[in-house]
Design a protein around this motif. Structure first.
Motif, PDB file in Angstrom:
ATOM      1  N   THR A  16       0.805  -1.212   0.000  1.00 27.60           N
ATOM      2  CA  THR A  16       0.000   0.000   0.000  1.00 27.60           C
ATOM      3  C   THR A  16       0.840   1.264   0.000  1.00 27.60           C
ATOM      4  O   THR A  16       0.383   2.308  -0.477  1.00 27.60           O
ATOM      5  CB  THR A  16      -0.948   0.036   1.211  1.00 27.60           C
ATOM      6  N   LEU A 180     -11.789  -0.760  -0.630  1.00 26.23           N
ATOM      7  CA  LEU A 180     -11.581  -1.710  -1.715  1.00 26.23           C
ATOM      8  C   LEU A 180     -11.903  -3.131  -1.269  1.00 26.23           C
ATOM      9  O   LEU A 180     -11.667  -3.504  -0.122  1.00 26.23           O
ATOM     10  CB  LEU A 180     -10.128  -1.647  -2.199  1.00 26.23           C
ATOM     11  N   SER A 285      -5.578  -0.354  -8.390  1.00 28.79           N
ATOM     12  CA  SER A 285      -5.976   0.163  -7.079  1.00 28.79           C
ATOM     13  C   SER A 285      -6.132   1.679  -7.108  1.00 28.79           C
ATOM     14  O   SER A 285      -7.102   2.235  -6.576  1.00 28.79           O
ATOM     15  CB  SER A 285      -4.937  -0.234  -6.021  1.00 28.79           C
TER      16      SER A 285
END
Length: 315
Positions: A16, A180, A285
């Motif tokens: 991330t 998500l 993403s």
């Protein structure tokens, strides 16, 4: 017992952190060097009493090697059940039991963790779904739930427990702008991660790159050098609400248009496995966040920067 939760937490941060916007590219963290420092940014307390920890260790160690991949899964599962955090075989979290144990710590920490537990409890059904087929001697629900709690506690760590270092200051900027859903199937990723970890035990980044390449291929998303199966992605996402499916479809379309550039960037990085899957995943993403349905969006300053069109932090 630290590895029980920090390994998955480190993997999460490793991936991330690469979704940070270009405007803060200098804030990217070399997780091969600093992953343990990031995991220690907030001074956490044990998840159980010493008696429970010792009991679980003594019960498990004779049959499951402590350095095996199964041990942390089983240890956290045992600890959660012995403490009463998990009440039955259905893996339901008893927040009151968690709160009773936290009562022994300072108020600020207790509140931070209780809020994290409450937040993770709202998605426990999703966690149960994701771990249903994880190949392990013990159910992985407790471990993944604890990773969730740890992540959210990090974000809201009390000041007196926070390490005011440069690395920790960067880590808190991890963007979780859009709620998500799982893009990869956890059992497949888990199998790939375990296989690759045995090959690259001392290189977290190398192992994660190879695990993503492996998972994309095992799921039928990627074949050859950069052939993406768009229909397979759509099939994988069919269980989610229509608005989210549309956001994913737009994201995939946008990333397919950038595929040549993504492949070229991946080729520049020296790695045992291709970086293409990691970079394509980062693209999806980010594009999903830009097209995130309103009910899934966190309208923070950083998130608005992400949505405004800044590019992915380079790997």
């Amino acid at each position: 017992m630290e590895w029980n939760w920090t390994f998955l937490f480190r993997s999460f941060l490793l991936l991330t952190l690469h979704l940070l916007p270009q405007s803060v590219a200098d804030d990217c963290i070399d997780m091969d060097l600093h992953s343990m420092e990031v995991a220690r940014c907030c001074r956490y307390e044990p998840i159980s009493t010493e008696e429970v920890a010792e009991k679980c260790y003594q019960e498990l160690a004779p049959n499951i090697p402590p350095n095996s991949s199964d041990f942390p899964v089983c240890f956290i599962d045992c600890s959660y059940r012995q403490m009463g955090y998990i009440t039955n075989e259905a893996n339901e979290i008893d927040q009151s039991k968690y709160g009773q144990f936290l009562a022994g710590f300072d108020t600020a920490y207790k509140i931070a963790v209780e809020r994290a537990v409450a937040a993770c409890a709202t998605v426990q059904e999703d966690i149960r779904r994701d771990v249903a087929n994880v190949p392990s001697k013990c159910n992985a629900f407790a471990l993944l739930f604890h990773v969730c709690v740890t992540q959210i506690t990090l974000k809201h760590c009390p000041d007196d427990r926070w390490t005011a270092s440069e690395i920790c200051g960067k880590s808190i900027k991890v963007a979780s702008c859009c709620q998500l859903e799982a893009f990869l199937t956890l059992p497949t990723y888990g199998n790939c991660l375990q296989t690759i970890a045995e090959k690259y035990p001392d290189a977290l980044w190398q192992g994660t790159v190879c695990a993503f390449d492996c998972t994309y291929r095992e799921m039928g998303i990627l074949t050859g050098v950069d052939d993406i199966n768009v229909e397979q992605i759509s099939t994988n996402q069919a269980g989610y609400d229509q608005a989210y499916q549309e956001a994913i479809a737009k994201a995939v379309t946008a990333c397919m248009a950038q595929k040549d550039k993504i492949r070229e960037e991946a080729d520049v990085v020296q790695s045992e496995c291709s970086m293409f899957a990691v970079k394509f995943h980062a693209c999806v993403s980010l594009e999903t966040m830009r097209n995130c349905p309103a009910e899934r969006w966190d309208s923070s300053v950083l998130c608005e920067k992400v949505r405004s069109g800044v590019t992915v932090c380079p790997l």
